[in-house]
Design a protein around this motif. Structure first.
Motif, PDB file in Angstrom:
ATOM      1  N   PHE A 126       0.741  -1.354  -0.050  1.00 24.28           N
ATOM      2  CA  PHE A 126       0.294   0.024  -0.279  1.00 24.28           C
ATOM      3  C   PHE A 126       1.254   1.257  -0.025  1.00 24.28           C
ATOM      4  O   PHE A 126       0.466   2.776   0.281  1.00 24.28           O
ATOM      5  CB  PHE A 126      -0.803   0.152   1.042  1.00 24.28           C
ATOM      6  CG  PHE A 126      -2.325  -1.020   1.291  1.00 24.28           C
ATOM      7  CD1 PHE A 126      -2.847  -1.295   0.500  1.00 24.28           C
ATOM      8  CD2 PHE A 126      -1.907  -2.542   1.192  1.00 24.28           C
ATOM      9  CE1 PHE A 126      -4.231  -2.075   0.248  1.00 24.28           C
ATOM     10  CE2 PHE A 126      -2.386  -3.159   1.749  1.00 24.28           C
ATOM     11  CZ  PHE A 126      -3.829  -3.173   1.087  1.00 24.28           C
ATOM     12  N   LEU A 127       1.794   1.062  -0.608  1.00 21.85           N
ATOM     13  CA  LEU A 127       3.067   2.140  -0.537  1.00 21.85           C
ATOM     14  C   LEU A 127       1.962   3.719  -0.795  1.00 21.85           C
ATOM     15  O   LEU A 127       2.457   4.912  -0.380  1.00 21.85           O
ATOM     16  CB  LEU A 127       4.012   1.777  -1.247  1.00 21.85           C
ATOM     17  CG  LEU A 127       4.891   3.295  -1.163  1.00 21.85           C
ATOM     18  CD1 LEU A 127       5.257   3.175   0.119  1.00 21.85           C
ATOM     19  CD2 LEU A 127       6.350   2.659  -1.984  1.00 21.85           C
ATOM     20  N   PRO A 128       1.560   3.342  -2.087  1.00 25.85           N
ATOM     21  CA  PRO A 128       1.345   4.736  -2.424  1.00 25.85           C
ATOM     22  C   PRO A 128      -0.253   5.926  -1.680  1.00 25.85           C
ATOM     23  O   PRO A 128      -0.157   6.889  -1.365  1.00 25.85           O
ATOM     24  CB  PRO A 128       0.433   4.325  -3.707  1.00 25.85           C
ATOM     25  CG  PRO A 128       1.127   3.156  -4.375  1.00 25.85           C
ATOM     26  CD  PRO A 128       1.645   2.310  -2.813  1.00 25.85           C
ATOM     27  N   VAL A 129      -0.108   4.710  -0.987  1.00 27.28           N
ATOM     28  CA  VAL A 129      -1.202   4.684   0.486  1.00 27.28           C
ATOM     29  C   VAL A 129      -0.891   5.937   1.830  1.00 27.28           C
ATOM     30  O   VAL A 129      -1.151   6.886   1.651  1.00 27.28           O
ATOM     31  CB  VAL A 129      -2.573   3.970   0.590  1.00 27.28           C
ATOM     32  CG1 VAL A 129      -3.183   4.192   1.827  1.00 27.28           C
ATOM     33  CG2 VAL A 129      -3.162   3.352  -0.898  1.00 27.28           C
ATOM     34  N   TRP A 130       0.471   5.003   1.875  1.00 31.47           N
ATOM     35  CA  TRP A 130       0.799   5.731   3.281  1.00 31.47           C
ATOM     36  C   TRP A 130       1.908   6.484   2.032  1.00 31.47           C
ATOM     37  O   TRP A 130       1.609   7.830   2.934  1.00 31.47           O
ATOM     38  CB  TRP A 130       2.173   4.850   2.756  1.00 31.47           C
ATOM     39  CG  TRP A 130       1.932   2.995   3.593  1.00 31.47           C
ATOM     40  CD1 TRP A 130       2.268   1.673   3.436  1.00 31.47           C
ATOM     41  CD2 TRP A 130       0.508   2.420   3.769  1.00 31.47           C
ATOM     42  NE1 TRP A 130       1.281   1.159   3.723  1.00 31.47           N
ATOM     43  CE2 TRP A 130       0.077   1.381   4.375  1.00 31.47           C
ATOM     44  CE3 TRP A 130      -0.403   3.718   4.411  1.00 31.47           C
ATOM     45  CZ2 TRP A 130      -0.169   0.704   4.934  1.00 31.47           C
ATOM     46  CZ3 TRP A 130      -1.323   3.102   5.903  1.00 31.47           C
ATOM     47  CH2 TRP A 130      -1.431   1.722   5.639  1.00 31.47           C
ATOM     48  N   ILE A 131       2.432   6.758   1.536  1.00 32.92           N
ATOM     49  CA  ILE A 131       2.839   8.185   0.766  1.00 32.92           C
ATOM     50  C   ILE A 131       1.688   9.443   0.107  1.00 32.92           C
ATOM     51  O   ILE A 131       2.514  10.693   0.707  1.00 32.92           O
ATOM     52  CB  ILE A 131       3.718   8.147  -0.708  1.00 32.92           C
ATOM     53  CG1 ILE A 131       4.975   7.460  -1.067  1.00 32.92           C
ATOM     54  CG2 ILE A 131       3.943   9.493  -2.144  1.00 32.92           C
ATOM     55  CD1 ILE A 131       5.238   7.026  -1.533  1.00 32.92           C
ATOM     56  N   GLY A 132       0.711   9.313   0.079  1.00 31.73           N
ATOM     57  CA  GLY A 132      -0.374  10.389   0.229  1.00 31.73           C
ATOM     58  C   GLY A 132      -0.640  10.855   1.500  1.00 31.73           C
ATOM     59  O   GLY A 132      -0.764  11.603   1.951  1.00 31.73           O
ATOM     60  N   LEU A 133      -0.687   9.603   2.685  1.00 30.57           N
ATOM     61  CA  LEU A 133      -0.651  10.188   3.621  1.00 30.57           C
ATOM     62  C   LEU A 133       0.291  10.397   4.433  1.00 30.57           C
ATOM     63  O   LEU A 133      -0.269  11.648   5.141  1.00 30.57           O
ATOM     64  CB  LEU A 133      -1.509   8.798   4.236  1.00 30.57           C
ATOM     65  CG  LEU A 133      -2.627   8.379   4.257  1.00 30.57           C
ATOM     66  CD1 LEU A 133      -2.612   7.178   4.826  1.00 30.57           C
ATOM     67  CD2 LEU A 133      -3.746   8.942   4.760  1.00 30.57           C
ATOM     68  N   ALA A 134       1.240  10.729   4.125  1.00 30.93           N
ATOM     69  CA  ALA A 134       2.836  11.151   4.296  1.00 30.93           C
ATOM     70  C   ALA A 134       2.356  12.724   4.255  1.00 30.93           C
ATOM     71  O   ALA A 134       2.869  13.769   4.731  1.00 30.93           O
ATOM     72  CB  ALA A 134       3.898  10.659   4.434  1.00 30.93           C
TER      73      ALA A 134
END
Length: 368
Positions: free
Chosen positions: A27-35
């Motif tokens: 889920f890296l794209p999700v975590w980057i967006g949240l970051a």
């Protein structure tokens, strides 16, 4: 689209490997967006946070960002099999292509785009040209690894670019900011940067994690063997790379939250040529790698090392020469804010393109 889905669609044979990916990887794209969101909120909600984060600097870069970058790079460089580097250094097609793309094509493309899109904004234009001169030596190792590129090739190309960065950055800055505009009858600018400042930046952000990664592998394999090192130790230290990436993104957005939210039109104007630049450099390099029959792994490495930029150096030079509140500094900061989501997207594009353009399918995941 999540990383796991992209890999399955690109190569169904990789499904077994995907099943072993951590939740962070999937889920890296999700975590980057949240970051990004968390960083913006922190910058807006905590008064004086940007001043506190900028209070201590390493090589002109905020200490928290420096820590994040070092943590991010170390695990990937610990994965490199240094005894295989000779297979990369003997590949003249790869090395020459990388040098041409990074030091002839990349700066020229950014210069042209800066003048096309920001002809009426000299500060932003200069900042963008500085970004184009600073070739990537940090985050590229993350994008390359996520896209299943050749780790050994990435290590060699990053080191090669670092040497050229020390030797050529100041000269190219003088050429693209002073000489070439004069030849074309355009207004120019001056860039004050010492070779030592660039060398220090390289030593900090590449030398430290590279030495740490090399020593970890050398001592780990000597003590317990390669099988133990790659099956037991690397899985434990590997996630730190993505934690470092997410931490760095949070700090970057926290530092520049006011500029991003307070000057959205300016950010958008700077972002547009950057988007075009990343697309042109990545796609052109990918096409060149395929035409040279470099194979998927090295083509991917060539594309990401050519498309990425050394925002640490660009920001440090812009701030040191023009000031922290300058338009040049803002352009340098917008660089990684656009680069991160764009290159994450290109990781997916690369994985999808693997099955279509390269046969037989990549078996790199087996060693990850």
């Amino acid at each position: 689209m999540l990383v796991s889905t992209a890999i399955r669609q690109a190569d169904p044979a990789a499904s077994a490997v995907v099943g072993r990916l951590s939740r962070l990887d999937r889920f890296l794209p999700v975590w980057i967006g949240l970051a990004m969101v968390v960083g913006l909120l922190l910058g807006r909600l905590i008064p004086g946070l940007d001043d506190a984060l900028d209070a201590v600097a390493v090589g002109g870069i905020s200490l928290p960002i420096a820590i994040g970058l070092l943590v991010m790079m170390y695990p990937v460089l610990a994965k490199v099999r240094y005894d295989r580097l000779d297979t990369v250094t003997g590949d003249r097609r790869l090395l020459i292509s990388s040098l041409v793309l990074n030091w002839l094509v990349g700066p020229a493309v950014m210069f042209a785009l800066a003048w096309v899109f920001l002809a009426d904004q000299p500060a932003y234009r200069t900042g963008l040209i500085i970004v184009g001169l600073a070739r990537c030596i940090a985050m590229v190792v993350i994008w390359n690894d996520l896209a299943c590129g050749d780790r050994e090739a990435a290590a060699v190309l990053v080191a090669l670019n670092s040497v050229f960065q020390v030797l050529a950055f100041g000269l190219l800055g003088w050429f693209y900011l002073s000489v070439l505009p004069g030849w074309l009858g355009l207004p120019g600018a001056e860039l004050r940067v010492s070779v030592w400042e660039i060398a220090r930046n390289v030593l900090i952000f590449l030398g430290i994690p590279l030495l740490a990664g090399y020593l970890t592998r050398r001592l780990g394999e000597r003590a317990r063997g390669r099988a133990w090192y790659e099956s037991r130790l690397l899985p434990r230290v590997g996630p730190a790379a993505l934690y470092g990436l997410l931490f760095t993104i949070v700090i970057l957005f926290a530092l520049q939250g006011d500029a991003i939210i307070g000057r959205p039109f300016d950010v958008a104007r700077i972002a547009l040529p950057l988007l075009v630049y990343f697309a042109l450099m990545w796609a052109g390099s990918y096409a060149l790698g395929r035409a040279l029959d470099l194979g998927y792994a090295r083509t991917t490495t060539l594309a990401f090392t050519a498309a990425g930029n050394n925002f640490e150096l660009a920001i440090a030079v812009a701030i040191g020469t023009f000031g922290v509140a300058s338009g040049q500094a803002l352009a340098g900061v917008v660089g990684p804010l656009i680069e991160v989501p764009v290159l994450v997207g290109l990781v997916h594009v690369s994985l999808r393109a693997r099955r279509r353009f390269f046969t037989p399918p990549l078996d790199r995941e087996a060693s990850r």
